[in-house]
Write an enzyme that holds these catalytic residues in place. Sequence first.
Site, short mmCIF file in Angstrom:
data_model
loop_
_atom_site.label_atom_id
_atom_site.label_comp_id
_atom_site.label_asym_id
_atom_site.label_seq_id
_atom_site.Cartn_x
_atom_site.Cartn_y
_atom_site.Cartn_z
N GLU A 224 55.08 68.35 15.01
CA GLU A 224 54.95 66.63 15.96
C GLU A 224 54.51 65.56 15.05
O GLU A 224 55.07 64.40 15.84
CB GLU A 224 53.05 67.12 17.07
N GLU B 289 55.91 53.47 19.28
CA GLU B 289 55.85 52.12 18.32
C GLU B 289 54.85 53.16 17.63
O GLU B 289 54.13 53.91 18.79
CB GLU B 289 54.80 51.21 18.80
N GLY C 164 50.94 64.14 18.09
CA GLY C 164 49.91 64.77 18.60
C GLY C 164 50.94 65.83 19.63
O GLY C 164 51.73 65.03 20.46
N PRO D 278 36.64 70.26 30.02
CA PRO D 278 37.61 70.84 30.62
C PRO D 278 38.15 68.92 31.17
O PRO D 278 39.22 69.70 31.68
CB PRO D 278 36.60 71.55 31.95
N ASP D 279 37.30 67.97 30.92
CA ASP D 279 37.78 66.78 31.34
C ASP D 279 38.79 66.17 30.74
O ASP D 279 38.95 64.91 30.57
CB ASP D 279 36.53 66.09 32.76
N GLU E 99 56.78 62.75 16.00
CA GLU E 99 56.61 61.59 16.91
C GLU E 99 56.67 60.48 15.88
O GLU E 99 56.69 58.94 16.19
CB GLU E 99 55.23 61.25 16.95
#
Length: 260
Positions: free
Chosen positions: A72, A125, A56, A94-95, A76
């Site tokens: 994405e 990887e 992502g 929020p964290d 990736e």
Amino acid sequence: MTRPGHRAPDGYDQAAFPPFAVTVDVVILTMRDGRLHVLLVRRDADPYAGAWALPGGFKRPDETLDEAARRELREETGVVAPKHLAQFGAYGDPDRDPRTNVVTVAYLAVTPEVGEIHADTDASEARLWPVADAVRGLTLAFDHRRILSDAVDRAADQLEQTDLATAFVGDTFALSELQNVYQELWRADIDSANFRRSLTTPPQNPAAFAAPEPENYVEPTGRRAKAGRKGGRPPELFRAGPAWQTQPPVRRPRRPPRDD
């Protein structure tokens, strides 16, 4: 063409609202050797450098969420998004990301084969992991353990509501392959004879009786799988029938899941 009313109000101050970023994360599930697997990447940069994570990244301003998820995943891991790719949740604590306030939109993807895997961009990887090992044994970046667990729970619920089980197998399959999908997602042992009976018995509802011919969940192909290394008679191959559109054939066992 500009849509009527599609403009910012006069005096609108964008700086008056706190900024935040939007990302997408893709949980791509597949079956390998009878076990449920998930595709993960090892992060090549901070935060969480060296940790495993879901494929992502950040949504670009000029793309939709679906486009970002497909991009994405391809960048990736080298994997092209399968037909079954759908949003299942959003996460905005929020964290959750130490860089800034980030809201991520999570996608569930299901495929019988992921194809060739190769890491690129900010992943060092990429590989398939058994889901049980990933959830219990790996230190996943951000809140990806929660997202992965939620995705598996969503897939398990959809087995009773949709034809999702057929997305885990190819165009032709042995009944044992399909049975493994249910057993892995529900973490339950299912009797093979009862399972076969459920799939070979037309659904018992008025819509099915009104059809000219009974609609079946599986239809025999007249072929068998290749012989395995252990020998024995190869299993019969089936294809999905139209009855999946009426109602799924198997009910979830209402007993404690197995501990594995």
